[in-house]
Enzyme design. Structure first.
Site, PDB file in Angstrom:
ATOM      1  N   ASP A  13       0.790  -1.251   0.000  1.00 12.55           N
ATOM      2  CA  ASP A  13       0.000   0.000   0.000  1.00 12.55           C
ATOM      3  C   ASP A  13       0.818   1.297   0.000  1.00 12.55           C
ATOM      4  O   ASP A  13       0.498   2.226   0.752  1.00 12.55           O
ATOM      5  CB  ASP A  13      -0.957   0.011   1.200  1.00 12.55           C
ATOM      6  CG  ASP A  13      -2.023  -1.066   1.136  1.00 12.55           C
ATOM      7  OD1 ASP A  13      -1.913  -1.970   0.296  1.00 12.55           O
ATOM      8  OD2 ASP A  13      -2.965  -1.015   1.948  1.00 12.55           O
ATOM      9  N   LYS A  99      -6.851  -4.963  -3.079  1.00  8.65           N
ATOM     10  CA  LYS A  99      -7.542  -5.471  -1.886  1.00  8.65           C
ATOM     11  C   LYS A  99      -8.455  -4.386  -1.342  1.00  8.65           C
ATOM     12  O   LYS A  99      -8.401  -3.235  -1.785  1.00  8.65           O
ATOM     13  CB  LYS A  99      -6.519  -5.890  -0.835  1.00  8.65           C
ATOM     14  CG  LYS A  99      -5.711  -4.714  -0.289  1.00  8.65           C
ATOM     15  CD  LYS A  99      -4.611  -5.194   0.611  1.00  8.65           C
ATOM     16  CE  LYS A  99      -3.914  -4.040   1.311  1.00  8.65           C
ATOM     17  NZ  LYS A  99      -4.785  -3.186   2.130  1.00  8.65           N
ATOM     18  N   CYS A 138      -2.111  -2.357   7.674  1.00  7.55           N
ATOM     19  CA  CYS A 138      -2.035  -3.275   6.536  1.00  7.55           C
ATOM     20  C   CYS A 138      -0.753  -4.095   6.518  1.00  7.55           C
ATOM     21  O   CYS A 138      -0.768  -5.262   6.129  1.00  7.55           O
ATOM     22  CB  CYS A 138      -2.227  -2.502   5.239  1.00  7.55           C
ATOM     23  SG  CYS A 138      -3.915  -1.860   5.112  1.00  7.55           S
TER      24      CYS A 138
END
Ligand SMILES: [Zn+2]
Length: 196
Positions: A13, A99, A138
């Site tokens: 991310d 995701k 994350c």
């Protein structure tokens, strides 16, 4: 010490909304770009798999505060905030894992609702190296899921940064990852945020 386990790198991310100026900016989030670029080059040079995960939310999801979650709007599909940070290595050999698409789930982990585990197994990967944003969400969930899926995990302390909603969240996340069986490599002070 050398080992011959097949490795993969998972870059979590590193997107505009998590970098300075983004809607959910992580302090110094852009500092992960340089070390992760180095590692991506090394892995690709050795022919080892590299993955980039990206938060890829629908506009309406229970993950966002407007719909019952805790987070400001971030990383909505096909918006500039969801793009990878400028300067992050781009290469056709890198596999992108989207995701957080399910509007009823947070989707913190790169393994949540994706084919990442199957992809790693198909390529006979045994060990994953994980860095990115953010340490306490994350990255942590991706590390914990990787361990649960049976992979050896190295968590890259120099190449991750924490949201630190509470100032010690990043440090606690490191402890959680270590206690679950991840090997923490690099300088842990980097993730603990200012004042620690
Ligand atoms: Zn998200």
């Amino acid at each position: 010490m050398t080992n011959h386990r097949k490795k993969a790198l998972i870059v979590v991310d590193v997107q505009n909304d998590f970098c300075p100026g983004g809607s959910l900016a992580v302090a110094n989030g852009d500092q992960v770009v340089a070390p992760l670029n180095e590692l991506m080059k090394e892995f690709l040079d050795r022919g080892e798999p590299v993955f980039k995960t990206r938060d890829w939310h629908p506009a309406k999801t229970k993950h966002f505060a407007d719909y019952g979650g805790v987070w400001p709007v971030h990383c909505v599909q096909n918006t500039p905030g969801a793009e990878f940070c400028s300067g992050l290595l781009d290469d056709p050999r890198i596999t992108i894992i989207s995701k957080g698409i399910d509007e009823s789930a947070d989707g913190y982990s790169g393994f949540d609702g994706t084919d990442l585990a199957q992809n790693l197994r198909d390529q006979k990967v045994e060990e994953v190296w994980v860095g990115g944003l953010a340490t306490d969400y994350c990255v942590k969930h991706t590390v914990l899921d990787a361990l649960q899926q049976g992979f050896e995990v190295k968590a890259l302390a120099d190449a991750m940064r924490a949201v630190n909603v509470n100032p010690s969240d990043g440090a606690q996340a490191i402890e959680e990852m270590r206690n679950a069986g991840a090997e923490i490599i690099g300088n842990e002070l980097a993730v603990k945020g200012s004042g620690h």
